[in-house]
Enzyme design. Structure first.
Site, PDB file in Angstrom:
ATOM      1  N   MET A  24     -26.487  34.935   6.183  1.00 48.70           N
ATOM      2  CA  MET A  24     -27.714  34.429   5.197  1.00 48.70           C
ATOM      3  C   MET A  24     -27.476  32.987   5.211  1.00 48.70           C
ATOM      4  O   MET A  24     -27.290  32.328   4.158  1.00 48.70           O
ATOM      5  CB  MET A  24     -27.612  35.029   3.961  1.00 48.70           C
ATOM      6  N   ASP A  81     -35.931  48.187   4.578  1.00 48.61           N
ATOM      7  CA  ASP A  81     -36.119  46.698   4.234  1.00 48.61           C
ATOM      8  C   ASP A  81     -36.517  45.899   5.440  1.00 48.61           C
ATOM      9  O   ASP A  81     -36.511  46.482   6.637  1.00 48.61           O
ATOM     10  CB  ASP A  81     -35.393  46.137   3.366  1.00 48.61           C
ATOM     11  N   LYS A  86     -37.144  42.277   0.718  1.00 45.47           N
ATOM     12  CA  LYS A  86     -35.907  41.835   0.753  1.00 45.47           C
ATOM     13  C   LYS A  86     -35.871  40.632   1.654  1.00 45.47           C
ATOM     14  O   LYS A  86     -35.104  40.430   2.386  1.00 45.47           O
ATOM     15  CB  LYS A  86     -34.632  42.488   1.225  1.00 45.47           C
TER      16      LYS A  86
HETATM   17  N1  SAH Z   1     -25.760  44.626   5.695  1.00 42.10           N
HETATM   18  C1  SAH Z   1     -26.144  43.643   6.682  1.00 42.10           C
HETATM   19  C2  SAH Z   1     -26.110  42.059   6.190  1.00 42.10           C
HETATM   20  C3  SAH Z   1     -27.171  41.976   5.357  1.00 42.10           C
HETATM   21  S1  SAH Z   1     -27.284  40.386   4.883  1.00 42.10           S
HETATM   22  C4  SAH Z   1     -25.085  43.691   8.025  1.00 42.10           C
HETATM   23  O1  SAH Z   1     -23.818  44.492   7.742  1.00 42.10           O
HETATM   24  O2  SAH Z   1     -25.266  43.194   8.951  1.00 42.10           O
HETATM   25  C5  SAH Z   1     -28.472  39.590   5.888  1.00 42.10           C
HETATM   26  C6  SAH Z   1     -27.825  38.679   6.897  1.00 42.10           C
HETATM   27  O3  SAH Z   1     -27.367  39.275   8.051  1.00 42.10           O
HETATM   28  C7  SAH Z   1     -28.861  37.742   7.582  1.00 42.10           C
HETATM   29  O4  SAH Z   1     -29.374  36.855   6.544  1.00 42.10           O
HETATM   30  C8  SAH Z   1     -28.235  37.412   8.731  1.00 42.10           C
HETATM   31  O5  SAH Z   1     -27.486  36.398   8.591  1.00 42.10           O
HETATM   32  C9  SAH Z   1     -27.667  38.549   9.218  1.00 42.10           C
HETATM   33  N2  SAH Z   1     -28.101  39.366  10.048  1.00 42.10           N
HETATM   34  C10 SAH Z   1     -28.542  40.626  10.025  1.00 42.10           C
HETATM   35  N3  SAH Z   1     -29.033  41.082  11.284  1.00 42.10           N
HETATM   36  C11 SAH Z   1     -29.001  40.168  12.042  1.00 42.10           C
HETATM   37  C12 SAH Z   1     -29.307  39.860  13.388  1.00 42.10           C
HETATM   38  N4  SAH Z   1     -29.937  41.072  14.119  1.00 42.10           N
HETATM   39  N5  SAH Z   1     -29.138  38.684  14.075  1.00 42.10           N
HETATM   40  C13 SAH Z   1     -28.653  37.690  13.264  1.00 42.10           C
HETATM   41  N6  SAH Z   1     -28.086  37.866  12.049  1.00 42.10           N
HETATM   42  C14 SAH Z   1     -28.380  39.055  11.414  1.00 42.10           C
END
Ligand code: SAH
Length: 462
Positions: free
Chosen positions: A384, A249, A271
């Site tokens: 998020m 995604d 997504k």
């Molecule tokens: N499973 C993922 C989270 C999924 S929810 C994890 O463990 O990181 C998606 C959210 O993760 C985004 O809206 C943001 O808030 C955060 N996120 C993921 N990658 C990011 C990045 N490189 N920089 C900042 N926020 C990030």
């Protein structure tokens, strides 16, 4: 080819090692690993070397070297720092046709030792023919990361079944195909995870079935980390390179996607906020369908699959359908972004605990236990949270968190585009509104954010 590569069986064979210091100890360690009986000669012998000698009932001679020390040995190693002595050992051994190695002196050697990657019984030896030992060591370091530690277990699986497979497939070609399938399939994964019994069960089923269509696929639910491909785990990388199909995604970075096997089929399942390219139920079902066709499916997710990743939902249906799967954790956005922004999530002076909270809007409001988040010694990380940022800040202040609490909004963390906006609970929403902010973003609240000023180290490409 300057040297002919061989692997020697030294089990219970006498080997001469002259020298008792660090270098000799290092040599002794390797020889002892291979089961050699050591005859160590040196006026002073290190305690580790003494133990190694005792381990295989070897001999300790705390004295000067004599020419007849080399007698009855299958191998000789000179590890002293006296040039003339090394030369003498080399001459004595050559005279008796005993292979001899003089440490760091190729011209006195009849054999040289390679840099070794040990996944016993699988062994990989690398040599630069004595011309560039550091380069050989660098190559080894590269290969170390590519060849999983667990390959040893895989080799044991193959050795357990070797005779039975040979008996079942007398044609060499079909035997090779069978092994190729097994060594890249679920049985191999189980063996590498130490589940020998289940692995053996698959092999015995596979041997019993004639029907090719019964080949079962499997699913790898893998965390791809927050963006920087170097943050992938070795296991993630291995599975990414053996999958037939990948479902990914938007959060999976291009750098990470570049490491997926080139000829794997790629399916984008979307997504982005509220515009899912594929409904969750369809993704779940697709994983099942693909695996049932015998495909090795990689479900690649941003961050960690079990942290706000719906990983649990995706594997529930697999479990119901008895499809083999494994879950590989990834570095979650909070760890990755905090590290790359120089914001420790806990710190003895500022925060004794940390909470990961979703700021996702459900029915237009954020469903969070606000009173629990008011504690000033707690760091809160909102995933998020960009859309609800103003509401998050206002609610935290309304429930008792100081309006001056420092906060960081980390944009595209760990990537070359990373940017960190620092403000406080009272001002961040306005700061963000005045800028163009790119998803994904992570919102960190708490006194630990103060550390960013001194500890920020990652500059990205900006
Ligand atoms: N499973 C993922 C989270 C999924 S929810 C994890 O463990 O990181 C998606 C959210 O993760 C985004 O809206 C943001 O808030 C955060 N996120 C993921 N990658 C990011 C990045 N490189 N920089 C900042 N926020 C990030």
């Amino acid at each position: 080819m300057d040297y002919f590569p061989v692997f020697l069986d030294l089990k219970n064979k006498r080997c001469l090692l002259v020298g008792g210091g660090d270098v000799a100890t290092r040599k002794g360690r390797m020889l002892s690993k291979a089961g050699a009986v050591l005859r160590v000669v040196a006026p002073e012998i290190s305690s580790e070397l003494r133990e190694l000698v005792a381990k295989h009932n070897g001999e300790l001679h705390e004295r000067e070297y004599h020419s007849n020390d080399v007698t009855d040995c299958v191998l000789a190693v000179a590890a002293t720092d006296i040039e003339s002595l090394n030369k003498k050992i080399s001459d004595d051994a050559k005279q008796k046709n005993i292979p001899v190695n003089v440490v760091d002196t190729p011209e006195l050697c009849t054999y040289i030792t390679p840099a070794v990657i040990d996944r016993s019984p699988l062994m990989i030896a690398i040599s630069s023919g004595g011309e560039a030992p550091v380069l050989a060591r660098l190559v080894r370091a590269k290969l170390e990361t590519l060849i999983p530690m667990s390959y040893g277990k895989l080799a044991h699986l193959a050795s357990r079944w070797r005779e039975r497979v040979k008996a079942r497939f007398d044609n060499g070609d079909s035997r090779r195909k069978f092994w190729e399938k097994i060594l890249q399939g679920p049985a191999a994964e189980l063996a590498m995870n130490g589940q020998d019994e289940q692995a053996d069960k698959i092999l015995s089923d596979e041997i019993a079935t004639e029907d090719e269509s019964l080949i079962q696929g499997e699913v790898y639910l893998v965390g791809g980390g927050p963006g920087d491909p170097e943050l992938l785990t070795l296991k993630a990388l291995r599975l990414m390179q053996q999958a037939d199909v990948v479902l990914y995604d938007r959060l999976v970075s291009d750098g990470v996607m570049d490491l997926v096997r080139r000829d794997a089929e790629r399916i984008y399942v979307g997504k982005r906020r509220s515009e899912h390219a594929m409904q969750q139920e369809n993704i779940n079902q697709l994983l099942v369908d693909l695996a049932k066709q015998g495909t090795r499916v990689l479900r690649l997710k941003g961050g960690d699959p079990f942290i706000f990743g719906r990983g649990g939902e995706e594997i529930e249906l697999l479990a119901q359908n008895h499809i083999p799967f494994q879950v590989v954790p990834g570095i979650t956005a909070a760890s990755g972004c905090a590290a790359y922004a120089g914001i420790p999530l806990t710190h003895r002076d500022y925060a004794q605990s940390v909470r990961f909270v979703t700021g996702h809007l459900k029915d237009d409001s954020i469903n969070v236990q606000w009173p629990e988040l008011a504690n000033p010694t707690q760091t809160i990380v909102f995933y998020m949270g960009l859309v609800g940022l103003r509401e998050i800040c206002e609610s935290l202040v309304a429930h008792g968190r100081a309006a001056t609490t420092p906060v960081a909004l980390i944009e595209r963390g760990t990537t070359q585009q990373q940017r960190v906006l620092i403000a406080d609970l009272a001002t961040i929403a306005d700061v963000v509104e005045s800028q163009e902010v790119h998803a994904p973003t992570l919102f960190v609240v708490g006194d630990v954010v103060r550390l960013h000023e001194n500890l920020s180290w990652f500059k990205g490409g900006l």
